[in-house]
Design a protein around this motif. Sequence first.
Motif, PDB file in Angstrom:
ATOM      1  N   LEU A  71       2.717  -5.934  -5.513  1.00  0.00           N
ATOM      2  CA  LEU A  71       1.580  -5.088  -5.137  1.00  0.00           C
ATOM      3  C   LEU A  71       0.873  -4.567  -6.383  1.00  0.00           C
ATOM      4  O   LEU A  71      -0.365  -4.558  -6.453  1.00  0.00           O
ATOM      5  CB  LEU A  71       2.051  -3.917  -4.284  1.00  0.00           C
ATOM      6  CG  LEU A  71       0.953  -2.931  -3.852  1.00  0.00           C
ATOM      7  CD1 LEU A  71      -0.131  -3.630  -3.044  1.00  0.00           C
ATOM      8  CD2 LEU A  71       1.547  -1.766  -3.052  1.00  0.00           C
ATOM      9  N   LEU A  72       1.646  -4.169  -7.373  1.00  0.00           N
ATOM     10  CA  LEU A  72       1.054  -3.694  -8.621  1.00  0.00           C
ATOM     11  C   LEU A  72       0.215  -4.799  -9.273  1.00  0.00           C
ATOM     12  O   LEU A  72      -0.908  -4.559  -9.737  1.00  0.00           O
ATOM     13  CB  LEU A  72       2.167  -3.237  -9.566  1.00  0.00           C
ATOM     14  CG  LEU A  72       1.735  -2.670 -10.913  1.00  0.00           C
ATOM     15  CD1 LEU A  72       0.938  -1.387 -10.719  1.00  0.00           C
ATOM     16  CD2 LEU A  72       2.957  -2.395 -11.795  1.00  0.00           C
ATOM     17  N   VAL A 120      -6.838  -4.649  -0.256  1.00  0.00           N
ATOM     18  CA  VAL A 120      -5.581  -5.179  -0.800  1.00  0.00           C
ATOM     19  C   VAL A 120      -4.478  -5.019   0.242  1.00  0.00           C
ATOM     20  O   VAL A 120      -4.163  -3.891   0.655  1.00  0.00           O
ATOM     21  CB  VAL A 120      -5.195  -4.432  -2.096  1.00  0.00           C
ATOM     22  CG1 VAL A 120      -3.862  -4.957  -2.628  1.00  0.00           C
ATOM     23  CG2 VAL A 120      -6.283  -4.603  -3.154  1.00  0.00           C
ATOM     24  N   PHE A 121      -3.902  -6.142   0.678  1.00  0.00           N
ATOM     25  CA  PHE A 121      -2.806  -6.079   1.637  1.00  0.00           C
ATOM     26  C   PHE A 121      -1.598  -5.384   1.019  1.00  0.00           C
ATOM     27  O   PHE A 121      -1.260  -5.614  -0.145  1.00  0.00           O
ATOM     28  CB  PHE A 121      -2.403  -7.479   2.092  1.00  0.00           C
ATOM     29  CG  PHE A 121      -3.404  -8.116   3.007  1.00  0.00           C
ATOM     30  CD1 PHE A 121      -3.713  -7.546   4.230  1.00  0.00           C
ATOM     31  CD2 PHE A 121      -4.046  -9.295   2.642  1.00  0.00           C
ATOM     32  CE1 PHE A 121      -4.635  -8.134   5.078  1.00  0.00           C
ATOM     33  CE2 PHE A 121      -4.964  -9.899   3.483  1.00  0.00           C
ATOM     34  CZ  PHE A 121      -5.264  -9.309   4.708  1.00  0.00           C
ATOM     35  N   GLY A 122      -0.923  -4.555   1.824  1.00  0.00           N
ATOM     36  CA  GLY A 122       0.239  -3.810   1.356  1.00  0.00           C
ATOM     37  C   GLY A 122      -0.058  -2.336   1.163  1.00  0.00           C
ATOM     38  O   GLY A 122       0.860  -1.523   1.136  1.00  0.00           O
ATOM     39  N   ILE A 123      -1.341  -1.995   1.035  1.00  0.00           N
ATOM     40  CA  ILE A 123      -1.727  -0.597   0.860  1.00  0.00           C
ATOM     41  C   ILE A 123      -1.986   0.037   2.233  1.00  0.00           C
ATOM     42  O   ILE A 123      -2.739  -0.496   3.040  1.00  0.00           O
ATOM     43  CB  ILE A 123      -2.985  -0.477  -0.030  1.00  0.00           C
ATOM     44  CG1 ILE A 123      -2.649  -0.917  -1.456  1.00  0.00           C
ATOM     45  CG2 ILE A 123      -3.534   0.946  -0.011  1.00  0.00           C
ATOM     46  CD1 ILE A 123      -3.837  -0.903  -2.387  1.00  0.00           C
ATOM     47  N   VAL A 124      -1.362   1.172   2.496  1.00  0.00           N
ATOM     48  CA  VAL A 124      -1.519   1.862   3.775  1.00  0.00           C
ATOM     49  C   VAL A 124      -2.704   2.824   3.736  1.00  0.00           C
ATOM     50  O   VAL A 124      -3.485   2.921   4.679  1.00  0.00           O
ATOM     51  CB  VAL A 124      -0.232   2.625   4.136  1.00  0.00           C
ATOM     52  CG1 VAL A 124      -0.430   3.503   5.357  1.00  0.00           C
ATOM     53  CG2 VAL A 124       0.904   1.641   4.379  1.00  0.00           C
ATOM     54  N   MET A 170      10.742  -6.001  -6.027  1.00  0.00           N
ATOM     55  CA  MET A 170       9.943  -7.222  -6.069  1.00  0.00           C
ATOM     56  C   MET A 170       8.614  -7.023  -5.333  1.00  0.00           C
ATOM     57  O   MET A 170       7.553  -7.429  -5.801  1.00  0.00           O
ATOM     58  CB  MET A 170      10.737  -8.377  -5.448  1.00  0.00           C
ATOM     59  CG  MET A 170      10.015  -9.719  -5.454  1.00  0.00           C
ATOM     60  SD  MET A 170       8.973  -9.996  -4.000  1.00  0.00           S
ATOM     61  CE  MET A 170      10.225 -10.226  -2.712  1.00  0.00           C
ATOM     62  N   PHE A 171       8.671  -6.391  -4.160  1.00  0.00           N
ATOM     63  CA  PHE A 171       7.443  -6.154  -3.387  1.00  0.00           C
ATOM     64  C   PHE A 171       6.513  -5.201  -4.144  1.00  0.00           C
ATOM     65  O   PHE A 171       5.292  -5.397  -4.182  1.00  0.00           O
ATOM     66  CB  PHE A 171       7.788  -5.570  -2.014  1.00  0.00           C
ATOM     67  CG  PHE A 171       8.286  -6.594  -1.036  1.00  0.00           C
ATOM     68  CD1 PHE A 171       7.425  -7.250  -0.184  1.00  0.00           C
ATOM     69  CD2 PHE A 171       9.637  -6.909  -0.972  1.00  0.00           C
ATOM     70  CE1 PHE A 171       7.879  -8.203   0.720  1.00  0.00           C
ATOM     71  CE2 PHE A 171      10.113  -7.863  -0.072  1.00  0.00           C
ATOM     72  CZ  PHE A 171       9.243  -8.506   0.768  1.00  0.00           C
ATOM     73  N   GLU A 172       7.080  -4.160  -4.760  1.00  0.00           N
ATOM     74  CA  GLU A 172       6.243  -3.201  -5.490  1.00  0.00           C
ATOM     75  C   GLU A 172       5.592  -3.848  -6.706  1.00  0.00           C
ATOM     76  O   GLU A 172       4.417  -3.587  -6.996  1.00  0.00           O
ATOM     77  CB  GLU A 172       7.093  -2.004  -5.906  1.00  0.00           C
ATOM     78  CG  GLU A 172       7.494  -1.115  -4.735  1.00  0.00           C
ATOM     79  CD  GLU A 172       8.395   0.038  -5.161  1.00  0.00           C
ATOM     80  OE1 GLU A 172       8.369   1.077  -4.492  1.00  0.00           O
ATOM     81  OE2 GLU A 172       9.125  -0.113  -6.166  1.00  0.00           O
ATOM     82  N   GLY A 226       1.650 -13.004  -1.704  1.00  0.00           N
ATOM     83  CA  GLY A 226       2.502 -13.596  -2.735  1.00  0.00           C
ATOM     84  C   GLY A 226       3.975 -13.255  -2.573  1.00  0.00           C
ATOM     85  O   GLY A 226       4.804 -13.760  -3.325  1.00  0.00           O
ATOM     86  N   THR A 227       4.290 -12.440  -1.564  1.00  0.00           N
ATOM     87  CA  THR A 227       5.698 -12.059  -1.353  1.00  0.00           C
ATOM     88  C   THR A 227       6.367 -12.869  -0.243  1.00  0.00           C
ATOM     89  O   THR A 227       7.566 -12.722  -0.023  1.00  0.00           O
ATOM     90  CB  THR A 227       5.814 -10.564  -0.997  1.00  0.00           C
ATOM     91  OG1 THR A 227       5.024 -10.286   0.160  1.00  0.00           O
ATOM     92  CG2 THR A 227       5.357  -9.696  -2.156  1.00  0.00           C
TER      93      THR A 227
END
Length: 400
Positions: free
Chosen positions: A27-28, A69-73, A22-24, A175-176
């Motif tokens: 992010l996509l 983009v939040f979530g990208i390291v 769901m998180f991936e 959104g997660t």
Amino acid sequence: MRPDMLLVRYGELALKKRNRRMFEERLLHNIRQKLDPFSGVTVQQTFGRMFVHLNGADAVSITQALQQVFGIVSVSPVVRTELDIGEVKGAALALMEKHDMPNVTFKVETQRANKQFPLTSQEVNREVGAHVLRNTRHLKVDVHEPDYPLTVEIRPQGVFLYTERFPGLGGLPVGTSGKVMLLLSGGIDSPVAGYFTMKRGVEIEAVHFHSYPYTSERSLKKVEDLTRQLAVYGGPIHLHVVPFTEIQTNIREQCEESFTITVMRRFMFRIAQQLAEKRGALALSTGESLGQVASQTLESMRAINEVVQLPVLRPLIGMDKQEIIGVSKEIGTYETSILPYEDCCTVFVPKSPQTRPNLERTRQNEANLDVEELVNDAVQHTEMKTFTLDDKREFASYFD
């Protein structure tokens, strides 16, 4: 050799176990939304990585977009080859030739996720490193602190080589983690609070209290610009503009001067809660920092919290002003926030506001006000606008 794709890494998502997919997927979705203005660019998801195929687009611009983009390291421009050591050596040399200068060092680091590849990681390191050394003039190897670590990732889809790694924002994909209603003024603090709220994966909608004609249209425009700037990080954001003049006028006429700030904040929270419930938001978020101003003492927060049932998030509670200013400069909201246009919190300011408001006296001050009617009327006449990444789809509507 120009990179033909970008490798996108995400860290915290990998720990989500059964919820990881769901998180991936979110992010996509967010990456594709962010890259929508770049024609021809496509995004591919694989296990543990995402790849952005540039198809001739500018790698620098797209890397910069992904860094918002939040979530990208982190992001790396990469060159892809087939699963062939000859092709790998050729690509490695092409990448390193541009760094072939005196006193420059490198090191080959191989990650062999594809165990079917015939060479071990150490064998790849030796063969690729030796090939680069034999075919360049100045480069030397430093296995401890190289100027350019050359990474070789061997995966089932091919081999990916890169020398650069650009940091991302980290956090969770917006959104997660549900939706929150952000109380957004035109100041420095609340946009930063919105940024940190989104960083934990929360979708935000913003509510602003507008006291025209005491506050000007330029003041409202400033808040719209701040909303637009936050949309850079969180995607489209709805802004609810609440007509607040009548409420402030009533408070000024009916309440003790020293309690006007406390009572005003209680109205704001009530209205924000109603809007949150209409829009499916599960909490409120504010830019409050403990002890910064009169309404941000524990006693004031207690008196203000009393009128709402939703949780109130205060992501800046432990930060001082200089820290908040530093973040606002980094995220690009500072220059807009310091524009000298008043907001409703700066009109009718008492000379000596209550810093430790007594709950009973606060309630007594509201006794002469028709709280329910004032709140319902303000909510009914609230205007909603939407601000997007590129601001091409702005529209306005009213609650029924």
